[in-house]
Write a protein that holds these residues in place. Structure first.
Motif, mmCIF file in Angstrom:
data_model
loop_
_atom_site.group_PDB
_atom_site.id
_atom_site.type_symbol
_atom_site.label_atom_id
_atom_site.label_comp_id
_atom_site.label_asym_id
_atom_site.label_seq_id
_atom_site.Cartn_x
_atom_site.Cartn_y
_atom_site.Cartn_z
ATOM 1 N N GLU A 1 -8.583 2.306 9.824
ATOM 2 C CA GLU A 1 -9.958 2.820 9.950
ATOM 3 C C GLU A 1 -10.682 2.177 11.110
ATOM 4 O OE1 GLU A 1 -14.071 3.282 7.319
ATOM 5 O OE2 GLU A 1 -12.291 2.365 6.432
ATOM 6 N N GLN B 1 -8.834 -2.968 9.707
ATOM 7 C CA GLN B 1 -9.252 -2.539 8.372
ATOM 8 C C GLN B 1 -8.557 -1.221 8.075
ATOM 9 O OE1 GLN B 1 -13.493 -2.616 7.615
ATOM 10 N NE2 GLN B 1 -13.333 -0.880 6.191
ATOM 11 N N LEU B 2 -7.920 -1.125 6.905
ATOM 12 C CA LEU B 2 -7.147 0.051 6.543
ATOM 13 C C LEU B 2 -7.968 1.015 5.700
ATOM 14 C CD1 LEU B 2 -3.884 -1.880 5.569
ATOM 15 C CD2 LEU B 2 -4.395 -0.771 7.759
ATOM 16 N N ARG B 3 -7.550 2.284 5.693
ATOM 17 C CA ARG B 3 -8.267 3.289 4.904
ATOM 18 C C ARG B 3 -7.890 3.225 3.425
ATOM 19 N NH1 ARG B 3 -10.428 6.659 8.768
ATOM 20 N NH2 ARG B 3 -9.284 6.755 10.741
ATOM 21 N N GLN B 4 -6.625 2.913 3.145
ATOM 22 C CA GLN B 4 -6.131 3.052 1.774
ATOM 23 C C GLN B 4 -5.682 1.740 1.128
ATOM 24 O OE1 GLN B 4 -3.226 5.914 3.404
ATOM 25 N NE2 GLN B 4 -3.833 7.251 1.713
ATOM 26 N N ARG B 5 -5.812 0.632 1.847
ATOM 27 C CA ARG B 5 -5.377 -0.657 1.320
ATOM 28 C C ARG B 5 -6.465 -1.693 1.584
ATOM 29 N NH1 ARG B 5 -0.690 -1.196 -1.695
ATOM 30 N NH2 ARG B 5 -1.057 -3.390 -1.249
ATOM 31 N N ALA C 1 -3.500 5.251 9.510
ATOM 32 C CA ALA C 1 -3.979 4.604 8.290
ATOM 33 C C ALA C 1 -5.000 3.515 8.604
ATOM 34 C CB ALA C 1 -2.813 4.004 7.516
ATOM 35 N N ASP D 1 3.991 8.364 3.707
ATOM 36 C CA ASP D 1 3.208 7.682 2.673
ATOM 37 C C ASP D 1 3.056 6.188 2.966
ATOM 38 O OD1 ASP D 1 3.045 10.072 1.361
ATOM 39 O OD2 ASP D 1 4.385 9.517 -0.292
ATOM 40 N N THR E 1 2.631 1.440 0.361
ATOM 41 C CA THR E 1 1.959 2.731 0.400
ATOM 42 C C THR E 1 0.534 2.513 -0.102
ATOM 43 O OG1 THR E 1 2.620 3.336 -1.853
ATOM 44 C CG2 THR E 1 4.165 3.864 -0.065
ATOM 45 N N ALA E 2 -0.211 3.590 -0.331
ATOM 46 C CA ALA E 2 -1.601 3.448 -0.777
ATOM 47 C C ALA E 2 -1.694 2.740 -2.124
ATOM 48 C CB ALA E 2 -2.266 4.813 -0.853
ATOM 49 N N ASP E 3 -0.697 2.955 -2.999
ATOM 50 C CA ASP E 3 -0.807 2.393 -4.354
ATOM 51 C C ASP E 3 0.463 1.721 -4.856
ATOM 52 O OD1 ASP E 3 0.725 4.647 -4.552
ATOM 53 O OD2 ASP E 3 -0.583 5.694 -5.965
ATOM 54 N N VAL F 1 1.824 2.898 4.501
ATOM 55 C CA VAL F 1 0.650 2.418 5.232
ATOM 56 C C VAL F 1 1.063 1.350 6.241
ATOM 57 C CG1 VAL F 1 -1.599 1.285 5.027
ATOM 58 C CG2 VAL F 1 -0.866 2.962 3.309
#
Length: 282
Positions: free
Chosen positions: A248, A261-265, A246, A195, A210-212, A197
């Motif tokens: 992109e 550049q990240l996918r989830q942050r 993670a 989980d 993490t993502a959130d 990132v």
């Protein structure tokens, strides 16, 4: 040479530092020793502020070795339009593995206790490298710029046996970490490693994102790295480790600096000079 050459000495033993300063003053009167630092962090701050032409780095210093200091300088040095990256001279005790590594990477070094004759040869090489004359002897060996020094440092850091020779602890191989046990108030939160990132060093802690969510763990990135799967988590900066799937996109700006550049942050992670070689298009 149009201006007086400058130098920094990083050595944690005051008597050895003063002895080296006196030897340099006798051998090279024009050399201006503009800073004396007794630790790696102190030397890093002074070098970035004063931008000396030459750095003499003790290879064994508490908290940050000479190699780690050189790596930090390579990562944090400003664009060379302001000042060229300094010439590096490592000061080391006699050790077969260390000397083989330094010689293979073509950087200069002097042995402890520093011998005047050997130091004199180093001074001659440095004079040649700093000279603007096109036929300066040995100039091509040392005047490599930041990218050349980065390549040398990568080779040094990968040298077999060098970590042991420098007294660094080499962690035993173990199964990669699967879960982080993170203290959250009076509870312990189980965070699956998949989980995460990215990790970011923050003083005496490491930020775990993490993502959130964001957590803090009381550890150093140096302690954490050996526990991570190196094919999954890539170190992209001295203070940042990212889960590579993670990411992109890796993007270069007009100055050639690379960021991720990240996918989830939303954060964009800078890639240091030491690690740009990891990102190559197919």
């Amino acid at each position: 040479m149009n201006r007086k050459p400058t130098a920094l000495i990083a050595e944690d033993e005051p008597l050895l530092a003063e002895h080296l300063r006196q030897q340099l003053t006798a051998l090279w009167p024009e050399l201006d020793i503009i800073a004396m630092a007794s630790s790696g962090p102190e030397a890093l701050a002074a070098a970035l502020k004063l931008q000396p032409a030459i750095c003499f780095l003790d290879i064994r210093m508490p908290g940050m070795t000479g190699l780690e200091l050189a790596q930090a300088l390579a990562e944090d040095w400003p664009d060379e339009t302001a000042a060229p990256f300094p010439l590096l001279v490592f000061v080391t005790a006699h050790d077969e593995y260390a000397l083989q590594a330094f010689e293979r990477a073509a950087v200069d070094y002097v042995l402890k206790p520093v011998q005047t004759e050997r130091l004199a040869r180093t001074c001659e090489r440095l004079r040649g490298a700093l000279s603007t004359a096109p036929d300066a002897p040995n100039a091509s060996e040392l005047s490599l710029g930041t990218q050349g020094v980065v390549a040398q440092l990568r080779e040094l850091l990968a040298a077999p046996g060098l970590a042991q020779a420098l007294g660094q602890q080499v962690p035993q191989a173990a199964a990669p970490l699967r879960v982080l046990q993170v203290s959250v108030g009076s509870a312990i939160q189980m965070v699956p490693i998949g989980d995460v990132v990215f990790f970011e060093a923050a003083d005496k802690y490491v930020r775990v994102l993490t993502a959130d969510r964001e957590y803090l763990i009381r550890a150093s990135l140096r302690e954490l790295l050996p526990q991570l799967d190196q094919q999954v988590f890539w170190q992209v900066h001295r203070s940042v480790v990212v889960r590579i799937d993670a990411v992109e996109r890796a993007q270069r700006d007009e100055a050639g600096r690379l960021s991720l550049q990240l996918r989830q942050r939303p954060e964009r992670l800078s890639v240091s000079r030491m690690h740009t070689h990891l990102f190559k298009g197919l």
